[in-house]
Design a protein around this motif. Sequence first.
Motif, PDB file in Angstrom:
ATOM      1  N   LEU A   1       0.837  -1.208   0.000  1.00  7.42           N
ATOM      2  CA  LEU A   1       0.000   0.000   0.000  1.00  7.42           C
ATOM      3  C   LEU A   1       0.868   1.253   0.000  1.00  7.42           C
ATOM      4  CD1 LEU A   1      -2.965  -0.914   2.339  1.00  7.42           C
ATOM      5  CD2 LEU A   1      -3.027  -0.348  -0.074  1.00  7.42           C
TER       6      LEU A   1
ATOM      7  N   TYR B   1       1.128   3.999  -3.257  1.00  7.74           N
ATOM      8  CA  TYR B   1       1.016   5.453  -3.117  1.00  7.74           C
ATOM      9  C   TYR B   1       2.204   6.146  -3.787  1.00  7.74           C
ATOM     10  CZ  TYR B   1       1.370  10.016  -0.959  1.00  7.74           C
ATOM     11  OH  TYR B   1       1.522  11.353  -0.764  1.00  7.74           O
TER      12      TYR B   1
ATOM     13  N   VAL C   1      -6.233  -3.358  -2.861  1.00  9.31           N
ATOM     14  CA  VAL C   1      -5.061  -2.506  -3.065  1.00  9.31           C
ATOM     15  C   VAL C   1      -5.208  -1.699  -4.347  1.00  9.31           C
ATOM     16  CG1 VAL C   1      -2.596  -2.510  -3.498  1.00  9.31           C
ATOM     17  CG2 VAL C   1      -3.523  -3.987  -1.756  1.00  9.31           C
TER      18      VAL C   1
ATOM     19  N   THR D   1      -7.479   1.225  -3.938  1.00  6.44           N
ATOM     20  CA  THR D   1      -7.030   2.394  -3.160  1.00  6.44           C
ATOM     21  C   THR D   1      -6.607   3.540  -4.072  1.00  6.44           C
ATOM     22  OG1 THR D   1      -4.799   1.505  -3.072  1.00  6.44           O
ATOM     23  CG2 THR D   1      -6.180   1.176  -1.137  1.00  6.44           C
TER      24      THR D   1
ATOM     25  N   PRO E   1     -11.069   6.260  -1.678  1.00 12.89           N
ATOM     26  CA  PRO E   1     -10.279   6.561  -0.477  1.00 12.89           C
ATOM     27  C   PRO E   1     -10.413   5.542   0.649  1.00 12.89           C
ATOM     28  CG  PRO E   1     -12.060   8.157  -0.802  1.00 12.89           C
ATOM     29  CD  PRO E   1     -12.002   7.333  -2.024  1.00 12.89           C
ATOM     30  N   ASP E   2     -11.622   4.912   0.830  1.00  7.55           N
ATOM     31  CA  ASP E   2     -11.754   4.033   1.994  1.00  7.55           C
ATOM     32  C   ASP E   2     -11.356   2.586   1.706  1.00  7.55           C
ATOM     33  OD1 ASP E   2     -13.846   3.331   0.461  1.00  7.55           O
ATOM     34  OD2 ASP E   2     -15.416   3.749   1.927  1.00  7.55           O
ATOM     35  N   ALA E   3     -10.726   2.331   0.537  1.00 11.68           N
ATOM     36  CA  ALA E   3     -10.357   0.960   0.200  1.00 11.68           C
ATOM     37  C   ALA E   3      -9.264   0.435   1.135  1.00 11.68           C
ATOM     38  CB  ALA E   3      -9.896   0.867  -1.249  1.00 11.68           C
ATOM     39  N   ALA E   4      -8.349   1.320   1.561  1.00  9.81           N
ATOM     40  CA  ALA E   4      -7.278   0.861   2.455  1.00  9.81           C
ATOM     41  C   ALA E   4      -7.873   0.341   3.754  1.00  9.81           C
ATOM     42  CB  ALA E   4      -6.296   1.996   2.729  1.00  9.81           C
TER      43      ALA E   4
ATOM     44  N   ALA F   1     -15.452  -1.814  -2.255  1.00  2.00           N
ATOM     45  CA  ALA F   1     -14.440  -0.841  -2.675  1.00  2.00           C
ATOM     46  C   ALA F   1     -14.059  -1.088  -4.130  1.00  2.00           C
ATOM     47  CB  ALA F   1     -13.218  -0.928  -1.773  1.00  2.00           C
TER      48      ALA F   1
END
Lengths: 113, 506
Positions: free
Chosen positions: B276, B280, B333, B336, B340-343, B419
């Motif tokens: 993760l 990013y 993953v 994400t 935004p709330d997938a993590a 998600a």
Amino acid sequence: MSALPLAALEGAFAVSLNAYLYLAAVLFAIGFFGVLLRKNTLVIYMCLELMLVACTVALVAFSRYNGVLDGNVFVFFILTVAAAEVAVGLAIIVALFRRRQTVQVEELNVLKN
Amino acid sequence: MTIEQLQAAAASNTWSTIAPEIGLGVLALLLLVLEIVFPKKKHALIPTIAIIGQLGILLGLLINFSPAYLGSTSFNSLLQHSETGQYLRAFFLVCSILVSLLGVVALAKQRMPRIEFFHIVMVVTGAMMLLAQSANFLLLFVALETVTVGFYILVSYTRTNPLSLEAGLKYLVTGALSSALLLFGIVLLYGVAGNPAALGSTDNPMGYFGVRQFLAANPGDFLASVGIVLTLAGVAFKIGAVPFQIWIPDVYQGAPTPVTAFLAVASKTAGFAVLLGLVYVFQPYETLVVTTLSIMAGATILFGNLAALTQHNVKRLLGLSGVSHAGYLLLGVIATLSVPDAAGAVWFYLFAYLLASFAVFGVMTHVAGPNDAEQDLDHYADFAKKRPYLAGVLAIGLGSLAGIPPLAGFMGKLLVFMAAFKAGLYPLLAIAVVGVVISIYYYFGWMKAAYFSTWRPPLPEGEPEPAVPASTPVSFPMGLALGALAAASVVFGLYQGPFAAWLLSR
């Protein structure tokens, strides 16, 4: 950090960054295919070390040409990690050899479907 | 570098920020000292001290859950402190405590040195806690290697058993190979990002932020793309995603059962924490990352579920089903990048996976005989009649892994799939749903073996009954822990409440 006097060196021996990267890539490839193709555990182990050395070569070359030192510091960490890995790895290989009297991968196949 | 910069770097070494990790390290060393100081008769006390000490560290972490340093960096921005990092610290500590509990049961069946096991488990846990908060490729590599080298020893811990050693060797070769791939990827990224002549070059090419800044300024750089793919491949090895899953079944089978549980839950979570963070960093190269991860996710879900169908050894079965769980998590993953709330969904899934996996592995540790690698489905014949309590825990654990409502595993899958739906990953979702349906077959096959007696062909004259190892009695703390895991699986399935809401807002 001030720029290193590379221009003065280039006339004497013109080794470009790309030359180092090709060398690192070739070493890495030899190591990678060695791990996949060789049958003796110890040779596989040497190939793994060769891959780490290839990374080290690339790292030092980048560090030199970019004019920053943290790549050189990273090399010390890689060496330490490699030493720890060798210590544990050889211990496992020796223990396995004492049980099975072989280090050939094709004979180490009890665990399978 | 000027004197002022060096002074600023030295001032950022705030050791109090890594107090839990230091505490674990001190406790680990203390155990080795105690082994020398204590007389032989009192050695049985040391695991208890280890578990109580870890509970103390966990308690301290939970009391001081939102310290003042949250949101800042320390150690010259090697570490990035966040609430997610605090959550993962607690997560790894819970794993470590449960592995220590299982270790007490499993090591009693072997004639092995005991104390080093707990020592290495704690050192590995400390490294995972640092890994989850890393914001620098140097720290990432060193912490990841500490975890990996620790696991080499743990996997081959039963050194009188050739199967355990063989698993250790296989893990060693694949683990070192993946580390080398990851390292080469890091070196390439470091090299291109630090090039002073390049656009958007950074003075901190080892830091996540510096690399992200460079990637954003240079779309489509060849060396950077190679570096990204190599780095993702190295991490894919750790989480066991196709095509880097070859080691999983063999290593899971050969390793001692508590170590298998540790690998399945904590190592996988550490891998996803790293992934993760990297996703990013690599966001400017979204197309490349999404393509690579999507292919992996689809193949992983299908391979894991299909390969698990034919397994008779329960450890191999759990290993391959773990591969498919990694596939579902990869969906989260990928999501994400746009949702935004997938993590938070990924973290909740891993939490549900922890509860269910440790329940199942706890039961397996009690059923296993002296030869840890041979644990067949046949050993579970008449299990419900002989050990009703353990069979109940097993049923809840397996149901949660399969994703049967109203258990926590179902909610985890639901959140991740939602998600993925919001992110528009419809083809992958279809594959995932097919995978879940397949998985019910083998999880329920195991439950059937435990709850219903099956007809077996009569044995030929004179052949002895196949021996089933006698299962160990459950000690009170172990029974309590297993009961709590099973109960939590049910409770978090019915009511997620503020916990899930908090996670999803991460």
